[in-house]
Scaffold this active site. Structure first.
Site, PDB file in Angstrom:
ATOM      1  N   GLY A   1       0.924  -1.259  -0.089  1.00 39.92           N
ATOM      2  CA  GLY A   1      -0.015  -0.176   0.050  1.00 39.92           C
ATOM      3  C   GLY A   1       0.915   1.359  -0.131  1.00 39.92           C
ATOM      4  O   GLY A   1       0.634   2.234   0.654  1.00 39.92           O
TER       5      GLY A   1
ATOM      6  N   THR B   1       2.977   4.095  -2.772  1.00 35.94           N
ATOM      7  CA  THR B   1       2.507   4.697  -3.981  1.00 35.94           C
ATOM      8  C   THR B   1       2.259   3.777  -5.215  1.00 35.94           C
ATOM      9  O   THR B   1       1.269   4.029  -5.976  1.00 35.94           O
ATOM     10  CB  THR B   1       3.611   5.604  -4.451  1.00 35.94           C
ATOM     11  OG1 THR B   1       3.915   6.527  -3.322  1.00 35.94           O
ATOM     12  CG2 THR B   1       3.339   6.649  -5.702  1.00 35.94           C
ATOM     13  N   ALA B   2       2.821   2.712  -5.232  1.00 37.39           N
ATOM     14  CA  ALA B   2       2.757   1.693  -6.309  1.00 37.39           C
ATOM     15  C   ALA B   2       1.446   0.984  -6.213  1.00 37.39           C
ATOM     16  O   ALA B   2       0.450   0.812  -7.256  1.00 37.39           O
ATOM     17  CB  ALA B   2       4.067   0.612  -6.484  1.00 37.39           C
TER      18      ALA B   2
ATOM     19  N   GLU C   1       8.939  11.946  -4.026  1.00 33.92           N
ATOM     20  CA  GLU C   1       7.898  13.410  -3.715  1.00 33.92           C
ATOM     21  C   GLU C   1       7.830  14.271  -5.188  1.00 33.92           C
ATOM     22  O   GLU C   1       7.378  15.431  -5.199  1.00 33.92           O
ATOM     23  CB  GLU C   1       8.228  13.969  -2.715  1.00 33.92           C
ATOM     24  CG  GLU C   1       8.273  13.144  -1.362  1.00 33.92           C
ATOM     25  CD  GLU C   1       8.063  13.627  -0.024  1.00 33.92           C
ATOM     26  OE1 GLU C   1       8.698  14.628   0.293  1.00 33.92           O
ATOM     27  OE2 GLU C   1       7.077  13.160   0.849  1.00 33.92           O
ATOM     28  N   ALA C   2       8.772  13.898  -6.069  1.00 36.61           N
ATOM     29  CA  ALA C   2       8.799  14.534  -7.384  1.00 36.61           C
ATOM     30  C   ALA C   2       8.467  13.959  -8.522  1.00 36.61           C
ATOM     31  O   ALA C   2       8.690  12.504  -8.729  1.00 36.61           O
ATOM     32  CB  ALA C   2      10.069  15.174  -7.540  1.00 36.61           C
TER      33      ALA C   2
ATOM     34  N   LYS D   1       5.826  21.883 -10.270  1.00 41.97           N
ATOM     35  CA  LYS D   1       7.226  21.456 -10.806  1.00 41.97           C
ATOM     36  C   LYS D   1       7.512  21.786 -12.169  1.00 41.97           C
ATOM     37  O   LYS D   1       6.717  21.266 -13.117  1.00 41.97           O
ATOM     38  CB  LYS D   1       7.531  20.241 -10.575  1.00 41.97           C
ATOM     39  CG  LYS D   1       9.003  19.725 -10.965  1.00 41.97           C
ATOM     40  CD  LYS D   1       9.366  18.493 -10.833  1.00 41.97           C
ATOM     41  CE  LYS D   1      10.595  17.724 -11.416  1.00 41.97           C
ATOM     42  NZ  LYS D   1      11.081  16.594 -11.104  1.00 41.97           N
TER      43      LYS D   1
ATOM     44  N   ILE E   1       7.882   7.124 -10.208  1.00 39.49           N
ATOM     45  CA  ILE E   1       6.425   7.113 -10.294  1.00 39.49           C
ATOM     46  C   ILE E   1       5.832   6.917 -11.484  1.00 39.49           C
ATOM     47  O   ILE E   1       4.520   6.475 -11.835  1.00 39.49           O
ATOM     48  CB  ILE E   1       5.642   8.581  -9.491  1.00 39.49           C
ATOM     49  CG1 ILE E   1       6.325   8.324  -8.022  1.00 39.49           C
ATOM     50  CG2 ILE E   1       4.148   8.464  -9.560  1.00 39.49           C
ATOM     51  CD1 ILE E   1       6.096   9.595  -7.153  1.00 39.49           C
TER      52      ILE E   1
HETATM   53  P1  FAD Z   1       7.069   0.827  -0.952  1.00 38.80           P
HETATM   54  O1  FAD Z   1       6.412   2.383  -0.721  1.00 38.80           O
HETATM   55  O2  FAD Z   1       8.305   0.377  -0.038  1.00 38.80           O
HETATM   56  O3  FAD Z   1       5.796   0.184  -0.364  1.00 38.80           O
HETATM   57  C1  FAD Z   1       5.682  -1.389  -0.158  1.00 38.80           C
HETATM   58  C2  FAD Z   1       4.465  -1.557   0.453  1.00 38.80           C
HETATM   59  O4  FAD Z   1       4.583  -3.112   0.459  1.00 38.80           O
HETATM   60  C3  FAD Z   1       4.174  -1.157   1.873  1.00 38.80           C
HETATM   61  O5  FAD Z   1       2.712  -0.905   2.049  1.00 38.80           O
HETATM   62  C4  FAD Z   1       4.527  -2.292   2.590  1.00 38.80           C
HETATM   63  O6  FAD Z   1       3.869  -2.138   3.922  1.00 38.80           O
HETATM   64  C5  FAD Z   1       4.114  -3.302   1.805  1.00 38.80           C
HETATM   65  N1  FAD Z   1       4.888  -4.820   2.403  1.00 38.80           N
HETATM   66  C6  FAD Z   1       6.107  -5.130   2.049  1.00 38.80           C
HETATM   67  N2  FAD Z   1       6.374  -6.392   2.821  1.00 38.80           N
HETATM   68  C7  FAD Z   1       5.173  -6.557   3.035  1.00 38.80           C
HETATM   69  C8  FAD Z   1       4.676  -7.829   3.846  1.00 38.80           C
HETATM   70  N3  FAD Z   1       5.314  -8.688   4.215  1.00 38.80           N
HETATM   71  N4  FAD Z   1       3.477  -7.827   4.133  1.00 38.80           N
HETATM   72  C9  FAD Z   1       2.377  -6.842   3.953  1.00 38.80           C
HETATM   73  N5  FAD Z   1       2.714  -5.749   3.427  1.00 38.80           N
HETATM   74  C10 FAD Z   1       3.957  -5.555   2.800  1.00 38.80           C
HETATM   75  N6  FAD Z   1      10.297   8.308  -7.436  1.00 38.80           N
HETATM   76  C11 FAD Z   1       9.699   9.497  -8.085  1.00 38.80           C
HETATM   77  O7  FAD Z   1       9.015   9.427  -8.971  1.00 38.80           O
HETATM   78  N7  FAD Z   1      10.056  10.539  -7.642  1.00 38.80           N
HETATM   79  C12 FAD Z   1      11.174  10.851  -6.763  1.00 38.80           C
HETATM   80  O8  FAD Z   1      11.469  11.938  -6.525  1.00 38.80           O
HETATM   81  C13 FAD Z   1      11.547   9.708  -6.117  1.00 38.80           C
HETATM   82  N8  FAD Z   1      12.518   9.904  -5.260  1.00 38.80           N
HETATM   83  C14 FAD Z   1      13.215   8.741  -4.529  1.00 38.80           C
HETATM   84  C15 FAD Z   1      14.151   8.840  -3.706  1.00 38.80           C
HETATM   85  C16 FAD Z   1      14.834   7.552  -3.291  1.00 38.80           C
HETATM   86  C17 FAD Z   1      15.951   7.800  -2.475  1.00 38.80           C
HETATM   87  C18 FAD Z   1      14.442   6.302  -3.712  1.00 38.80           C
HETATM   88  C19 FAD Z   1      14.677   5.072  -2.934  1.00 38.80           C
HETATM   89  C20 FAD Z   1      13.141   6.162  -4.422  1.00 38.80           C
HETATM   90  C21 FAD Z   1      12.429   7.379  -5.019  1.00 38.80           C
HETATM   91  N9  FAD Z   1      11.534   7.561  -5.702  1.00 38.80           N
HETATM   92  C22 FAD Z   1      10.951   8.518  -6.500  1.00 38.80           C
HETATM   93  C23 FAD Z   1      10.808   6.055  -5.994  1.00 38.80           C
HETATM   94  C24 FAD Z   1       9.441   6.210  -5.045  1.00 38.80           C
HETATM   95  O9  FAD Z   1       9.786   6.354  -3.708  1.00 38.80           O
HETATM   96  C25 FAD Z   1       8.728   4.847  -5.536  1.00 38.80           C
HETATM   97  O10 FAD Z   1       8.645   4.496  -6.821  1.00 38.80           O
HETATM   98  C26 FAD Z   1       7.401   4.753  -4.910  1.00 38.80           C
HETATM   99  O11 FAD Z   1       7.376   5.326  -3.524  1.00 38.80           O
HETATM  100  C27 FAD Z   1       6.754   3.493  -4.729  1.00 38.80           C
HETATM  101  O12 FAD Z   1       7.207   2.553  -4.044  1.00 38.80           O
HETATM  102  P2  FAD Z   1       6.809   1.269  -3.766  1.00 38.80           P
HETATM  103  O13 FAD Z   1       5.090   1.415  -3.339  1.00 38.80           O
HETATM  104  O14 FAD Z   1       6.957   0.224  -4.794  1.00 38.80           O
HETATM  105  O15 FAD Z   1       7.058   0.654  -2.366  1.00 38.80           O
END
Ligand code: FAD
Length: 497
Positions: free
Chosen positions: A6, A8-9, A42-43, A71, A339
């Site tokens: 849950g 952003t993805a 966040e960007a 932006k 994102i």
């Molecule tokens: P996460 O936010 O890690 O979410 C994972 C989810 O899975 C969470 O809800 C967690 O609870 C759940 N989960 C994991 N394991 C389990 C489990 N065992 N049981 C139940 N639930 C579980 N993108 C941009 O477009 N612009 C930016 O400026 C940017 N800056 C970034 C800077 C850094 C340093 C990094 C590392 C990334 C950046 N990104 C940026 C990428 C962006 O942060 C991600 O693409 C975005 O937040 C999506 O993350 P996610 O949802 O894939 O993963």
């Protein structure tokens, strides 16, 4: 369908799938507050506007709820060489000609003694540097294209906004920690996920949005990862927010340091900061000190370490698991593309949705397109590192000594020798993005398209002076970025003209 995660993805996936495919498709999101989300990201880049349009979001409401700012581009400081500064400004530059880009006229003008920067002809750049913004699709005079924008927003508020939207449309959320996946012995795909303390969530299609851990795509299915760290050697980030600083800039800053680079993302209520660096050349302690010494205002907490590995999952769709977001691979945040990759991954899935069962041909096509998209962005990022003339550190020397991928070499050679650029079908970055980064990093074209000679010197001067004057007049007429945001955030925001 089950969405794992849950962040952003997870919530972009759930929101777009339910909105486009309808709630006849039963979508369940499983997430764990105990694990939490990565909390950065966040960007954004301009295609986010089409995501918001598809979801039916009102811009003012979105800006208010996510504490967003506008932006207009990303400013790169000290990248090609120490002291240099340029922007990858969104939108167009100059006036579009059907067969020959505006930059060919600009290149010719340099040879004839003019000294204006390419960015003098960018409306986005000129507005950004004067901290101005107004929604402007086209300029009245000269019929030049208007401003093109994206947002900076609070990642936590963004996920909450998407979650509320998805739940209103019927998405079910389960709070629970997944301990493992149960595989179907017949197909090798995932049958269900097991929750800590009992309980099982079964599904036919799983969207793995579990972040870097890749709970299903990697831990359960051992898909494999293509590592690109030899081209993009940064492998850690430290993130910390600080108090807001004035003026409220409508652009991201990416400031290069001897061992990496630092981002500054201005939001309404704070500035997001982070240092992306290479652990081979900078220790965590050095990175922490560097980051804290380079904030605009007081930090709002301790810097948080985030290790990462640049690359992509070898098959982003494997069996009945489609990985989206960090689970599908990671390209560092230099051009704010992650994102966008979530958005385009979900759109691709909708286009290839397996209504009548999953077929290998569908999986292969999805994976082929995902690979091409990741590689295109990878090349764009490498350009920022490879083309550098920084003598100050081993890190920058290593970056310029690594041979770039042939696809990038070809693009650079073409631009350097002819001034020409191209955008292959479905590529994210267009000619104007490439030309700004090439020129900004110090690659000057040695030639220009002969059509740029079709104007007399006087006509060329009139074209260049005319475009500059129109842009300056348009920026003079805009209010400040701060005023625009305040208008959006009034309790009952007036519709934005
Ligand atoms: P996460 O936010 O890690 O979410 C994972 C989810 O899975 C969470 O809800 C967690 O609870 C759940 N989960 C994991 N394991 C389990 C489990 N065992 N049981 C139940 N639930 C579980 N993108 C941009 O477009 N612009 C930016 O400026 C940017 N800056 C970034 C800077 C850094 C340093 C990094 C590392 C990334 C950046 N990104 C940026 C990428 C962006 O942060 C991600 O693409 C975005 O937040 C999506 O993350 P996610 O949802 O894939 O993963």
């Amino acid at each position: 369908m089950v969405v794992i995660g849950g962040g952003t993805a997870g919530w972009i996936s759930a929101a777009l799938l339910v909105k486009i495919l309808g709630n006849a498709l039963k979508i369940t999101v499983v997430e764990s507050e105990q694990i939490g989300t990565i909390g950065v990201g966040e960007a954004t880049i301009p295609p986010i506007l089409s995501l918001n349009r598809a979801l039916g979001f009102d811009e003012a409401d979105f800006i208010r709820a996510t504490r967003a700012t506008i932006k207009l581009g990303i400013e790169f400081e000290h990248w090609g060489r120490i002291g240099a500064r340029y922007m990858h400004a969104f939108g167009s530059i100059g006036k579009d000609f059907p067969f020959c880009g505006f930059h060919h006229f600009w290149t010719r003008s340099l040879g004839e003694g003019r000294r204006e920067a390419l960015w003098d002809y960018s409306l986005n750049y000129q507005s950004a540097k004067r901290n101005r913004f107004a929604p402007l699709e086209q300029l009245e005079i000269g019929k030049l294209p208007g401003l093109v924008h994206a947002y900076h927003f609070d990642a936590g508020l963004y996920a909450a906004y998407l979650r509320a939207f998805s739940e209103r449309l019927g998405v079910r959320r389960i709070e629970g920690l997944i301990t493992h996946a149960n595989l179907d012995p017949a197909t090798g795909g995932v049958q269900s996920v097991q929750l800590q303390g009992g309980g099982e969530v079964a599904g036919d299609l799983f969207i793995d949005c579990s972040g870097f851990r890749g709970l299903l795509i990697e831990q359960a299915l051992n898909t494999g990862y293509e590592d690109w760290s030899h081209w993009l050697p940064c492998d850690r980030a430290l993130a910390v927010a600080c108090e807001s600083a004035e003026p409220l800039a409508p652009y991201t800053r990416a400031i290069a340091h001897p061992g990496g680079w630092q981002w500054r993302i201005p939001l309404q209520h704070r500035t997001g900061n982070g240092l992306v660096y290479c652990s081979k050349y900078l220790s965590d302690e050095e990175a922490r000190a560097l980051l804290l010494a380079n904030l605009d205002a007081a930090p709002l907490g301790e810097p948080r370490p985030i290790p990462f590995r640049t690359g992509r999952r070898t098959r982003q769709w494997n069996h009945n698991v489609v990985s989206i977001g960090l689970a599908s691979g990671f390209l560092e945040p230099l051009e704010s593309t992650s994102i966008h990759l979530i958005q385009s991954g979900v759109i691709r899935l909708i286009k290839h949705f397996p209504h009548a069962g999953i077929t290998p041909a569908e999986i292969d096509e999805y994976n082929r397109q995902s690979q091409a998209e990741f590689e295109h962005i990878r090349d764009f990022l490498i350009l920022h590192y490879w083309q550098n003339d920084r003598p100050d550190s081993e890190f920058w020397r290593e970056c310029r000594n690594r041979e770039p991928p042939p696809s990038l070499q070809q693009r650079i050679e073409l631009f350097e020798t002819t001034g020409k650029l191209f955008r292959a079908q479905d590529e994210l970055f267009g000619e104007q993005a490439w030309q700004q980064v090439m020129i900004g990093q110090g690659i000057m074209p040695r030639d220009y398209h002969p059509l740029a000679d079709s104007l007399t010197t006087q006509q060329l001067d009139e074209l260049l002076d005319g475009v500059r004057a129109i842009i300056q007049r348009a920026v003079d007429g805009m209010g400040s970025h701060r005023q625009f945001i305040e208008r959006c955030c009034r309790p009952a925001a007036a519709p934005i003209a």
